[in-house]
Scaffold this active site. Sequence first.
Site, PDB file in Angstrom:
ATOM      1  N   ASP A 204       0.844  -1.197   0.000  1.00 14.90           N
ATOM      2  CA  ASP A 204       0.000   0.000   0.000  1.00 14.90           C
ATOM      3  C   ASP A 204       0.886   1.257   0.000  1.00 14.90           C
ATOM      4  O   ASP A 204       1.965   1.253   0.611  1.00 14.90           O
ATOM      5  CB  ASP A 204      -0.854  -0.068   1.291  1.00 14.90           C
ATOM      6  N   HIS A 205       0.433   2.321  -0.639  1.00 13.37           N
ATOM      7  CA  HIS A 205       1.094   3.651  -0.592  1.00 13.37           C
ATOM      8  C   HIS A 205       2.600   3.623  -0.454  1.00 13.37           C
ATOM      9  O   HIS A 205       3.129   3.914   0.630  1.00 13.37           O
ATOM     10  CB  HIS A 205       0.573   4.461   0.600  1.00 13.37           C
TER      11      HIS A 205
ATOM     12  N   ASP B 105       2.707   5.424  -5.069  1.00 12.09           N
ATOM     13  CA  ASP B 105       1.974   6.650  -4.755  1.00 12.09           C
ATOM     14  C   ASP B 105       2.814   7.873  -5.108  1.00 12.09           C
ATOM     15  O   ASP B 105       3.638   8.320  -4.313  1.00 12.09           O
ATOM     16  CB  ASP B 105       1.589   6.655  -3.268  1.00 12.09           C
TER      17      ASP B 105
ATOM     18  N   GLY C 194      -9.455   5.173   2.456  1.00 12.84           N
ATOM     19  CA  GLY C 194     -10.069   5.816   3.621  1.00 12.84           C
ATOM     20  C   GLY C 194     -11.382   5.190   4.033  1.00 12.84           C
ATOM     21  O   GLY C 194     -12.296   5.881   4.502  1.00 12.84           O
TER      22      GLY C 194
HETATM   23  P1  13P Z   1      -8.506   4.069   6.554  1.00 13.34           P
HETATM   24  O1  13P Z   1      -7.325   3.851   7.462  1.00 13.34           O
HETATM   25  O2  13P Z   1      -9.085   5.429   6.670  1.00 13.34           O
HETATM   26  O3  13P Z   1      -9.508   2.975   6.686  1.00 13.34           O
HETATM   27  O4  13P Z   1      -7.914   3.988   5.049  1.00 13.34           O
HETATM   28  C1  13P Z   1      -7.215   2.850   4.650  1.00 13.34           C
HETATM   29  C2  13P Z   1      -6.542   3.080   3.342  1.00 13.34           C
HETATM   30  O5  13P Z   1      -7.067   3.743   2.478  1.00 13.34           O
HETATM   31  C3  13P Z   1      -5.237   2.435   3.099  1.00 13.34           C
HETATM   32  O6  13P Z   1      -4.599   2.922   1.965  1.00 13.34           O
END
Ligand code: 13P
Length: 282
Positions: A80-81, A102, A208
């Site tokens: 992720d990211h 990202d 999110g």
């Molecule tokens: P939240 O932590 O707000 O659930 O978002 C998770 C997310 O988008 C991981 O990239």
Amino acid sequence: MYKNLIDMFKENEGKGAAGAFNVHCFEMVPAMIKAAEELNVPIILQTSLGTAEYIGFAPLIAAVKALAEKSSVNVALHMDHCKDIEALKKAIDCGYSSVMYDGSALPIEENIANTKEVVGYAHAHGVSVEGEVGSIGGAEDGIVVDKDAAMYTRPEDALHFASETGADALAVSIGTTHGQYKSKAKINYELLEELKAKLGDTGLVLHGGTGVSDEDMKRCVREGMKKINVGTELNKSYIEVVAETFTAEGVTPLTSLRTLLGPANDRMKEIVTEKALLFKLD
Ligand code: 13P
């Protein structure tokens, strides 16, 4: 089976969105997969670079692959990211099935050039790539994802990005923020519709998820989101359950750490089940 997002999206076509759940420690993993198996839905386990380094790339990947290979559902392991191209190449070499580059904080042309490099490397290894255009903002895994205020994805930028990079999935900013726990996001559905119409085959990703109401989750799935991320709610709940168990009368956690972790793992399974039900089309 162990899958990248390209195959997972294809096999899940018409069935809803795939849930992507942020793993913070290895203990969460078996509980999350079990929840997906009981509902017969695919699952994306995603980690930050920090989590991968904490658990170790090799043991994390070996364990997820072993669980995925004997699972009745499709399982992906996604980075992720990540803003570090060399770290993404390492994740690909070690066996992640999917990665996110990202470059959303960079000027669009630089974001495109870097994402293109990651896509070239990843696709040569059978790995899928998620990119980001616009800025979702907020904090993830203690790291501020973007210090500036969130910025909506511009449809023309998204289309330009998707056609230039060949990314398989695209994180779009339509009103959600990472780590939003107390208030709920206000989603811009007009923008979602426009993005969907422009992007065709590129899988749209909602970040999110913690701050999104159940009604909005369902509507986003109906309107074509392919991947929905949930992180903060899992992390926060894990800590809360461990703390509650530690102070609960009659529990003697000092005899075994498992006394603390077991109930927290069970809570992970419940949350993944609750979310995955929202992501499934009837
Ligand atoms: P939240 O932590 O707000 O659930 O978002 C998770 C997310 O988008 C991981 O990239």
